[in-house]
Design an enzyme around this catalytic site. Structure first.
Site, PDB file in Angstrom:
ATOM      1  N   GLU A  68      -6.280   6.821  -1.498  1.00 30.79           N
ATOM      2  CA  GLU A  68      -6.288   5.651  -0.606  1.00 30.79           C
ATOM      3  C   GLU A  68      -6.813   4.405  -1.322  1.00 30.79           C
ATOM      4  O   GLU A  68      -6.227   3.335  -1.227  1.00 30.79           O
ATOM      5  CB  GLU A  68      -7.125   5.931   0.643  1.00 30.79           C
ATOM      6  N   HIS A 128       1.503   4.230  -3.163  1.00 33.79           N
ATOM      7  CA  HIS A 128       1.406   5.698  -3.141  1.00 33.79           C
ATOM      8  C   HIS A 128       2.593   6.300  -3.917  1.00 33.79           C
ATOM      9  O   HIS A 128       2.454   7.300  -4.607  1.00 33.79           O
ATOM     10  CB  HIS A 128       1.472   6.233  -1.702  1.00 33.79           C
ATOM     11  N   HIS A 171       0.835  -1.206   0.000  1.00 37.14           N
ATOM     12  CA  HIS A 171       0.000   0.000   0.000  1.00 37.14           C
ATOM     13  C   HIS A 171       0.875   1.265   0.000  1.00 37.14           C
ATOM     14  O   HIS A 171       0.672   2.179  -0.809  1.00 37.14           O
ATOM     15  CB  HIS A 171      -0.922  -0.022   1.228  1.00 37.14           C
ATOM     16  N   GLU A 172       1.859   1.290   0.888  1.00 35.76           N
ATOM     17  CA  GLU A 172       2.713   2.485   0.979  1.00 35.76           C
ATOM     18  C   GLU A 172       3.493   2.694  -0.324  1.00 35.76           C
ATOM     19  O   GLU A 172       3.615   3.818  -0.810  1.00 35.76           O
ATOM     20  CB  GLU A 172       3.688   2.355   2.161  1.00 35.76           C
TER      21      GLU A 172
HETATM   22 ZN   LIG Z   1      -2.370   5.342   2.270  1.00 39.12          ZN
END
Ligand SMILES: [Zn+2]
Length: 266
Positions: A194, A133, A129-130
């Site tokens: 997100e 981004h 997830h990180e």
């Molecule tokens: Zn995030």
């Protein structure tokens, strides 16, 4: 020289149209981009070096081994999306339940998070997830939006391939990547960012041979934990249940990829 507002607006729009737009390949979403990837990477490298000096680096052998093991596989899964990257995965000794990734392939994981994850699969979900981004340039996009709002896009776009990143701009990029603790503010990612990071992160984790179903189990645990100060990855979601439902709906799409890649690592 006095520039008429209409002329300035025209220049700003022209800049965005011709040089300031790109597409997130996994989702096809168009984004405003007035920061070059090189500029983002330089900011990430400089910040990571500062963070390593100011925060306590963990010497816990098991924690470090886990983060290196999962990080290496995620980096392989990200592959050409971040070619020629000097990946670095560092464990910080802190009770914070958090992790971050910076442009340039610099990733930090806090021991507080490692206490909460119950498998490599769950850790892979958070790291994926990180890193999503970063591959999607969400920080650069947010910085660009701020610059556009400030009406200084033209000037910055013109100077965007300079070797030096101004301290102000560098700070903006870092705040945009959720590094609130180092600069004093936390700018939460938007819901769009997100959910995009959730989806692309699942793809990275499954592509590294980690179970995409771990996303729902992990977020459910985080949701039950609550807490006073939400970490980056909990900062802006509309509701835990909505996010968990979305992740559960997405997971089956990545089961095939997960099983194929998992076999590769066994
Ligand atoms: Zn995030």
């Amino acid at each position: 020289m006095k520039i008429r507002p209409s002329l300035l607006l025209g220049l700003v729009l022209a800049t965005f149209t011709f040089t300031g737009c790109q597409v997130v390949p996994e989702t096809g979403r168009k984004q405003l981009m007035l920061i070059s990837p090189a500029e983002e990477a330089r900011s990430g490298l400089a910040a990571f070096s500062d963070i390593k000096k100011s925060e306590k680096i963990s010497t816990d052998a098991a924690a470090n081994a886990q983060v290196q093991r999962v990080g290496k596989r995620i980096a392989e899964s990200v592959g050409s999306r971040m070619a020629n990257t000097q990946w670095e995965f560092v464990v910080f000794d802190s009770a914070q339940v958090n992790a971050f990734a910076l442009p340039g392939g610099k990733v930090g994981v806090y021991t507080g998070l490692l206490k909460l994850v119950s498998s490599d699969d769950e850790l892979a979900i958070v790291m994926g997830h990180e890193i999503a981004h970063v591959t999607s340039h969400h920080g650069g996009e947010r910085t660009s939006q701020n610059l556009a709002v400030a009406g200084i896009g033209v000037l910055l776009a013109v100077g965007m391939n300079q070797q030096e990143v101004s301290p102000a701009k560098r700070n903006q990029i870092l705040v945009a990547y959720g590094l609130g603790t180092t600069v004093g503010v936390l700018l939460p990612f938007s819901r769009t960012h997100e959910s995009e990071a959730d989806r692309i992160g699942l793809e990275f984790a499954a592509g590294a041979g980690y179970d995409p179903r771990a996303a729902a189990t992990f977020w459910r645990k985080m949701s039950a934990k609550g807490g006073t100060k939400p970490p980056e990855f909990l900062s802006t979601h509309p509701s835990d249940e909505t996010r968990i439902a979305a992740l559960e709906a997405l997971a089956p799409q990545y089961m095939g990829l997960y099983q194929t890649r998992k076999a590769r690592y066994e």
